[in-house]
Design an enzyme around this catalytic site. Structure first.
Site, PDB file in Angstrom:
ATOM      1  CG  MET A   1      38.884  47.580  40.547  1.00  0.00           C
ATOM      2  SD  MET A   1      38.896  47.465  38.759  1.00  0.00           S
ATOM      3  CE  MET A   1      40.646  47.304  38.466  1.00  0.00           C
TER       4      MET A   1
ATOM      5  CG  HIS B   1      45.705  49.026  43.746  1.00  0.00           C
ATOM      6  ND1 HIS B   1      45.940  49.186  42.398  1.00  0.00           N
ATOM      7  CD2 HIS B   1      45.344  50.251  44.207  1.00  0.00           C
ATOM      8  CE1 HIS B   1      45.718  50.447  42.060  1.00  0.00           C
ATOM      9  NE2 HIS B   1      45.345  51.109  43.140  1.00  0.00           N
TER      10      HIS B   1
ATOM     11  CG  MET C   1      41.914  51.004  42.513  1.00  0.00           C
ATOM     12  SD  MET C   1      42.242  50.172  40.947  1.00  0.00           S
ATOM     13  CE  MET C   1      42.578  48.532  41.558  1.00  0.00           C
TER      14      MET C   1
ATOM     15  CG  MET D   1      47.227  54.631  40.155  1.00  0.00           C
ATOM     16  SD  MET D   1      47.461  52.857  40.317  1.00  0.00           S
ATOM     17  CE  MET D   1      46.701  52.264  38.797  1.00  0.00           C
TER      18      MET D   1
ATOM     19  CG  ASP E   1      48.971  49.188  39.262  1.00  0.00           C
ATOM     20  OD1 ASP E   1      48.944  48.477  38.242  1.00  0.00           O
ATOM     21  OD2 ASP E   1      48.121  49.108  40.176  1.00  0.00           O
TER      22      ASP E   1
HETATM   23  C1  DX5 Z   1      44.483  49.035  37.045  1.00  0.00           C
HETATM   24  C2  DX5 Z   1      45.053  48.105  38.060  1.00  0.00           C
HETATM   25  C3  DX5 Z   1      46.285  47.427  37.610  1.00  0.00           C
HETATM   26  C4  DX5 Z   1      46.088  46.529  36.412  1.00  0.00           C
HETATM   27  C5  DX5 Z   1      47.324  46.631  35.585  1.00  0.00           C
HETATM   28  O1  DX5 Z   1      43.462  49.767  37.603  1.00  0.00           O
HETATM   29  O2  DX5 Z   1      45.373  48.808  39.256  1.00  0.00           O
HETATM   30  O3  DX5 Z   1      46.933  46.733  38.665  1.00  0.00           O
HETATM   31  O4  DX5 Z   1      45.865  45.175  36.738  1.00  0.00           O
HETATM   32  O5  DX5 Z   1      47.132  45.978  34.386  1.00  0.00           O
HETATM   33  P1  DX5 Z   1      48.153  46.144  33.185  1.00  0.00           P
HETATM   34  O6  DX5 Z   1      49.505  45.701  33.694  1.00  0.00           O
HETATM   35  O7  DX5 Z   1      47.612  45.255  32.124  1.00  0.00           O
HETATM   36  O8  DX5 Z   1      48.174  47.594  32.790  1.00  0.00           O
HETATM   37 ZN    ZN Z   2      46.653  47.748  40.793  1.00  0.00          ZN
END
Ligand code: DX5
Ligand code: ZN
Length: 225
Positions: A41, A70, A72, A141, A179
């Site tokens: 992130m 992933h 972001m 998502m 996710d």
């Molecule tokens: C959120 C992430 C997820 C996160 C999921 O932005 O992309 O991968 O770690 O966490 P949980 O499973 O707790 O929702």
């Molecule tokens: Zn993720």
């Protein structure tokens, strides 16, 4: 291909103990995880900061699990090489991250990494239609990205179904990951809609027994209790 078999489970280290990260990675590998999900992130594309290629590179020799990265972040192109070199096996980038998703996915492939396209809750499934020939995975998502521990958005189930149809229509083997907010209760819903990979942060790292947690996510698909 319809998702009839047991889904792959990818624990997200976002919910792990960052002060003991190598142990936490080894623990989920030992507990039966299929992939390791690493959330990157940038405080710009999403309102949070997490990790960069340096941590992923440091963890790479500690695990044999495929590293499912992933991103972001926006822009994404300047960083693809760094994540590939750090040891990513898969790189998901967001269709919302910039105007040239098509080229970015090609870059990922050019670096010998499997590309995935991630899609936010507000984005319609058709937004990824023109890049399905370039991807090995779609990451749907089911929360707004940026934080672990949020509630699963059931509104996204129909989108998973649509994307499963679109993916199957390509004739290529495209995995559909989900996710956000995955629990033993929501996992069966995602799998019934067509998912065959489940990312889980809180539902694994927030539990005392990682092996039981992973098993509950898998078998929850058959026993939606
Ligand atoms: C959120 C992430 C997820 C996160 C999921 O932005 O992309 O991968 O770690 O966490 P949980 O499973 O707790 O929702
Ligand atoms: Zn993720």
């Amino acid at each position: 291909m319809a998702a009839l078999e047991t889904p792959l489970i990818a624990p997200s280290v976002l919910s792990a103990d960052f002060s003991r990260m190598a142990e936490e990675v080894a623990a989920v590998e030992h507990a039966g995880a299929d992939w390791l999900h690493l959330d990157v992130m940038d405080g710009h594309f999403v309102p949070n900061l997490s990790m960069g290629p340096q941590l992923i590179k440091a963890l790479r020799p500690k695990s044999k699990l495929p590293f499912d990265v992933h991103l972001m972040i926006a822009p994404v192109d300047p960083y693809i090489e760094a994540f590939a070199k750090a040891g990513a096996d898969h790189i998901h980038l967001h269709v919302e991250a910039g105007p040239h998703t098509h080229r970015s996915l090609q870059h990922v492939r050019d670096h010998g990494v499997k590309p995935g396209i991630a899609i936010c809750p507000a984005t319609p499934p058709e937004a990824v239609g023109e890049v399905l020939d370039l991807v090995d995975m779609i990451l749907v998502m089911t929360v707004n990205p940026g934080f672990g521990g949020q509630k699963f958005l059931t509104s996204q189930l129909r989108k998973i179904e649509t994307l499963r149809r679109m993916a199957d229509a390509t004739g290529r083997d495209i995995r559909i990951g989900v996710d956000g907010g995955i629990t033993p209760q929501t996992a069966p819903l995602a799998v019934a809609a067509g998912a065959d990979m489940l990312v889980a942060g809180t539902a694994v790292y927030g539990q005392d027994d990682y092996a039981a947690a992973i098993k509950n996510l898998r078998t929850g698909t058959h026993n939606p209790a």
